[in-house]
Write a protein that holds these residues in place. Structure first.
Motif, PDB file in Angstrom:
ATOM      1  N   GLU A   1     -38.674  37.521 -10.876  1.00  0.00           N
ATOM      2  CA  GLU A   1     -37.899  38.730 -11.191  1.00  0.00           C
ATOM      3  C   GLU A   1     -37.875  38.978 -12.701  1.00  0.00           C
ATOM      4  O   GLU A   1     -38.030  40.105 -13.171  1.00  0.00           O
ATOM      5  CB  GLU A   1     -36.459  38.582 -10.686  1.00  0.00           C
ATOM      6  N   GLU A   2     -37.680  37.912 -13.432  1.00  0.00           N
ATOM      7  CA  GLU A   2     -37.645  38.034 -14.894  1.00  0.00           C
ATOM      8  C   GLU A   2     -39.011  38.438 -15.450  1.00  0.00           C
ATOM      9  O   GLU A   2     -39.102  39.233 -16.385  1.00  0.00           O
ATOM     10  CB  GLU A   2     -37.176  36.713 -15.516  1.00  0.00           C
ATOM     11  N   LEU A   3     -40.043  37.901 -14.841  1.00  0.00           N
ATOM     12  CA  LEU A   3     -41.400  38.274 -15.271  1.00  0.00           C
ATOM     13  C   LEU A   3     -41.624  39.771 -15.056  1.00  0.00           C
ATOM     14  O   LEU A   3     -42.175  40.472 -15.926  1.00  0.00           O
ATOM     15  CB  LEU A   3     -42.446  37.456 -14.500  1.00  0.00           C
ATOM     16  N   VAL A   4     -41.177  40.278 -13.907  1.00  0.00           N
ATOM     17  CA  VAL A   4     -41.318  41.710 -13.604  1.00  0.00           C
ATOM     18  C   VAL A   4     -40.606  42.535 -14.681  1.00  0.00           C
ATOM     19  O   VAL A   4     -41.148  43.535 -15.177  1.00  0.00           O
ATOM     20  CB  VAL A   4     -40.752  42.035 -12.195  1.00  0.00           C
ATOM     21  N   ILE A   5     -39.417  42.099 -15.072  1.00  0.00           N
ATOM     22  CA  ILE A   5     -38.651  42.813 -16.101  1.00  0.00           C
ATOM     23  C   ILE A   5     -39.472  42.941 -17.392  1.00  0.00           C
ATOM     24  O   ILE A   5     -39.584  44.015 -17.973  1.00  0.00           O
ATOM     25  CB  ILE A   5     -37.317  42.072 -16.383  1.00  0.00           C
ATOM     26  N   TYR A   6     -40.073  41.836 -17.795  1.00  0.00           N
ATOM     27  CA  TYR A   6     -40.839  41.858 -19.045  1.00  0.00           C
ATOM     28  C   TYR A   6     -42.128  42.671 -18.909  1.00  0.00           C
ATOM     29  O   TYR A   6     -42.543  43.344 -19.842  1.00  0.00           O
ATOM     30  CB  TYR A   6     -41.145  40.429 -19.528  1.00  0.00           C
ATOM     31  N   VAL A   7     -42.710  42.615 -17.732  1.00  0.00           N
ATOM     32  CA  VAL A   7     -43.963  43.377 -17.523  1.00  0.00           C
ATOM     33  C   VAL A   7     -43.659  44.872 -17.547  1.00  0.00           C
ATOM     34  O   VAL A   7     -44.363  45.642 -18.209  1.00  0.00           O
ATOM     35  CB  VAL A   7     -44.645  42.967 -16.190  1.00  0.00           C
ATOM     36  N   VAL A   8     -42.603  45.319 -16.856  1.00  0.00           N
ATOM     37  CA  VAL A   8     -42.322  46.770 -16.824  1.00  0.00           C
ATOM     38  C   VAL A   8     -41.812  47.264 -18.181  1.00  0.00           C
ATOM     39  O   VAL A   8     -41.955  48.445 -18.499  1.00  0.00           O
ATOM     40  CB  VAL A   8     -41.327  47.157 -15.695  1.00  0.00           C
TER      41      VAL A   8
ATOM     42  N   ASN B   1     -32.680  45.954  -9.025  1.00  0.00           N
ATOM     43  CA  ASN B   1     -31.854  46.453  -7.913  1.00  0.00           C
ATOM     44  C   ASN B   1     -32.455  46.055  -6.575  1.00  0.00           C
ATOM     45  O   ASN B   1     -33.670  45.861  -6.456  1.00  0.00           O
ATOM     46  CB  ASN B   1     -31.742  47.984  -7.956  1.00  0.00           C
ATOM     47  N   ASN B   2     -31.611  45.944  -5.597  1.00  0.00           N
ATOM     48  CA  ASN B   2     -32.093  45.665  -4.240  1.00  0.00           C
ATOM     49  C   ASN B   2     -31.362  46.595  -3.259  1.00  0.00           C
ATOM     50  O   ASN B   2     -30.148  46.486  -3.135  1.00  0.00           O
ATOM     51  CB  ASN B   2     -31.816  44.201  -3.890  1.00  0.00           C
ATOM     52  N   PRO B   3     -32.008  47.530  -2.556  1.00  0.00           N
ATOM     53  CA  PRO B   3     -33.437  47.802  -2.632  1.00  0.00           C
ATOM     54  C   PRO B   3     -33.809  48.582  -3.903  1.00  0.00           C
ATOM     55  O   PRO B   3     -32.942  49.157  -4.544  1.00  0.00           O
ATOM     56  CB  PRO B   3     -33.668  48.668  -1.386  1.00  0.00           C
ATOM     57  N   LEU B   4     -35.101  48.558  -4.190  1.00  0.00           N
ATOM     58  CA  LEU B   4     -35.572  49.241  -5.396  1.00  0.00           C
ATOM     59  C   LEU B   4     -35.467  50.762  -5.225  1.00  0.00           C
ATOM     60  O   LEU B   4     -35.842  51.297  -4.184  1.00  0.00           O
ATOM     61  CB  LEU B   4     -37.034  48.868  -5.681  1.00  0.00           C
ATOM     62  N   PRO B   5     -34.982  51.470  -6.261  1.00  0.00           N
ATOM     63  CA  PRO B   5     -34.888  52.948  -6.187  1.00  0.00           C
ATOM     64  C   PRO B   5     -36.248  53.588  -6.473  1.00  0.00           C
ATOM     65  O   PRO B   5     -36.499  54.073  -7.571  1.00  0.00           O
ATOM     66  CB  PRO B   5     -33.867  53.278  -7.270  1.00  0.00           C
ATOM     67  N   TRP B   6     -37.102  53.573  -5.473  1.00  0.00           N
ATOM     68  CA  TRP B   6     -38.509  53.948  -5.666  1.00  0.00           C
ATOM     69  C   TRP B   6     -38.696  55.348  -6.245  1.00  0.00           C
ATOM     70  O   TRP B   6     -39.547  55.555  -7.112  1.00  0.00           O
ATOM     71  CB  TRP B   6     -39.297  53.820  -4.359  1.00  0.00           C
ATOM     72  N   SER B   7     -37.903  56.326  -5.740  1.00  0.00           N
ATOM     73  CA  SER B   7     -38.149  57.693  -6.215  1.00  0.00           C
ATOM     74  C   SER B   7     -37.786  57.806  -7.707  1.00  0.00           C
ATOM     75  O   SER B   7     -38.487  58.472  -8.477  1.00  0.00           O
ATOM     76  CB  SER B   7     -37.380  58.701  -5.359  1.00  0.00           C
ATOM     77  N   GLN B   8     -36.702  57.147  -8.102  1.00  0.00           N
ATOM     78  CA  GLN B   8     -36.322  57.169  -9.522  1.00  0.00           C
ATOM     79  C   GLN B   8     -37.378  56.454 -10.374  1.00  0.00           C
ATOM     80  O   GLN B   8     -37.770  56.947 -11.439  1.00  0.00           O
ATOM     81  CB  GLN B   8     -34.964  56.484  -9.677  1.00  0.00           C
TER      82      GLN B   8
END
Lengths: 244, 242
Positions: B136-143, B206-213
């Motif tokens: 999860e933390e890796l995703v944060i840094y990648v995005v 967030n869970n679930p991810l707000p895909w449209s946003q």
């Protein structure tokens, strides 16, 4: 006459201050060592910068070895080496690293070619020293090595002897003489020193106020007068005309 | 090695040999260590990723990015070293793109290094870690890379119009500050500024991810990055080097 190396047709570039170069036509053949003379502000550097694509001409065509600079830049510049105005190099890198950067752009340059270029300009012993520690003359030499690293067929040198001491000037002259006679490399050189031009070049042209006034073989031009006298006559005559 | 690869290698070497670029890289990378030492000293447990990102993201990383953009473009033009590449048999767009790729590599590497240092500090400083949390933390840094890339492209664009190193840095910083301040007074305008979504990484936990946003924000990053990139390229192609 040999193969056409450079073909400049009707090239014009006007700067915002209305100075520039106007309707320049120039053809260089293989083996020519062409000297371009002119006072400060005559347009020599402008012409050289246009030739290597640093600035764009307002009109006119430029071809190297038949390749248009506008439409086939990579092909046109493949066999061209240049030193434009101020000698530049990455000061935080060593002489060797600077040449390695340049060499990567060419497929057939090997480490021994880099060593050879460093030896040619007399910087082999200090190749691992940072360029920031070099004197002005040494920086000029690294700039010259940068121009020669690609094993070019055509070399453009803008004020190549600036910042050089007498030994350096003689060395540069010898390098140009060696490369033109032994390897048939074509040179386009600008310099303020008519004496140097007379020793190096086989053809010269005088650029004054953006116009190429005269082009001729050095042997013919210097039959009755020195190149310096020819140049001064040329500039003074046109300066007087301009004044009238 | 083809010329585009050569240009990439050269730009990377030139940048990595810049002492101030590498020194700042190192200092920013060491922030998680600094925060861990501080939290140990005051005897409280902190969320290392949150505090690091909230410190690095709004100010330190943008400054570093502006510095890289200025170094790659304005500084090279001001010192004349850009001529060393422009007078080689390589098209200008290849030089431009290689500079952008190299900057992207450095920015991405910095984010990954911060993530890794935070992981190490969590592991050895607090003895807390989980595989799920790590991903999860890796995703944060990648995005986080994406808004930073757009910011870099904005600075590149500015660099094509400004002739001095200081000018480029100052204008980049002022424009960034303006983009951050304007939405406070005119909230509607904030919807059109990519800088308003610099902290979009918070949405990715967030869970679930707000895909449209997420999709609309990603589209804004893409559009802004493309506009800055294309205009920057056009200006770089036309630029006269004296």
């Amino acid at each position: 006459m040999g193969e056409i190396v450079l073909d400049v047709q009707n090239v014009t570039k006007q700067h915002k201050n209305h100075r520039g170069i106007f309707h320049i036509n120039l053809t260089l053949h293989k083996g020519d060592v062409f000297g371009l003379m002119g006072p400060n502000g005559a347009g020599k550097s402008t012409l050289f910068k246009i030739l290597v694509g640093l600035i764009k001409a307002d009109q006119g065509k430029i071809r190297f070895f038949g390749h248009s600079l506008d439409t086939a830049f990579e092909q046109a510049m493949k066999k061209v080496g240049c030193l434009i105005e101020k000698s530049v190099a990455y000061e935080h890198l060593s002489a060797l690293q600077n040449l390695q950067l340049a060499a990567r752009f060419y497929a057939d340059i090997h480490p021994k070619d880099i060593e050879e270029a460093l030896k040619t300009v007399g910087l082999y012993e200090v190749r691992k020293e940072k360029v920031s520690d070099f004197s002005a003359g040494m920086k000029q030499r690294i700039a010259l090595a940068n121009a020669l690293i690609s094993n070019p067929v055509f070399v453009i040198l803008d004020e190549p002897i600036t910042n050089l001491d007498l030994d350096g000037m003689i060395e540069v002259r010898n390098i140009i003489h060696h490369l033109s006679t032994e390897k048939g490399i074509t040179f386009l050189i600008s310099s303020h020193s008519a004496n140097e031009m007379e020793k190096i070049c086989n053809r010269v042209g005088v650029l004054f106020k953006g116009e190429l006034l005269k082009i001729g073989d050095i042997d013919e031009l210097t039959e009755r007068q020195s190149l310096e006298e020819f140049y001064l006559n040329c500039v003074q005559t046109n300066g007087v005309k301009d004044h009238e | 090695m083809n010329r585009w690869q050569a240009s990439l290698t050269n730009e990377l070497q030139i940048l990595l040999y810049r002492r101030k670029i590498m020194l700042l890289f190192l200092l920013i990378s060491l922030l998680p260590v600094v925060f861990t030492l501080i939290s140990n000293a005051i005897g409280s447990i902190i969320d290392l990723h949150t505090i690091t990102l909230s410190f690095v993201m709004p100010f330190l990383l943008p400054c570093y990015i502006f510095m890289i953009a200025t170094e790659l473009f304005v500084s090279e033009i001001e010192t004349g070293t850009i001529k060393l590449a422009l007078t080689r048999p390589i098209a200008r767009w290849k030089i431009y793109t290689s500079k952008i790729i190299v900057a992207s590599i450095v920015i991405f590497a910095l984010l990954l290094t911060i993530w890794f240092m935070s992981f190490l500090m969590n592991l050895f400083g607090y003895n807390t870690w989980s595989a799920k949390g790590l991903i999860e933390e890796l995703v944060i840094y990648v995005v986080t890379f994406f808004p930073m890339f757009v910011l870099f492209m904005l600075s590149v664009w500015i660099g094509q119009m400004v002739h001095s190193i200081t000018g480029s840095m100052v204008i980049s910083l002022l424009l960034y500050a303006l983009f951050k301040v304007v939405p406070i007074f005119i909230p509607l305008l904030g919807n059109f500024l990519f800088t308003n979504y610099m902290d979009w990484y918070t949405l990715w936990v967030n869970n679930p991810l707000p895909w449209s946003q997420l999709f609309s924000i990603a589209s804004m990053f893409l559009a802004s990055g493309a506009i800055f990139g294309v205009v920057g390229l056009f200006l770089f192609e036309q630029k006269e080097i004296n």
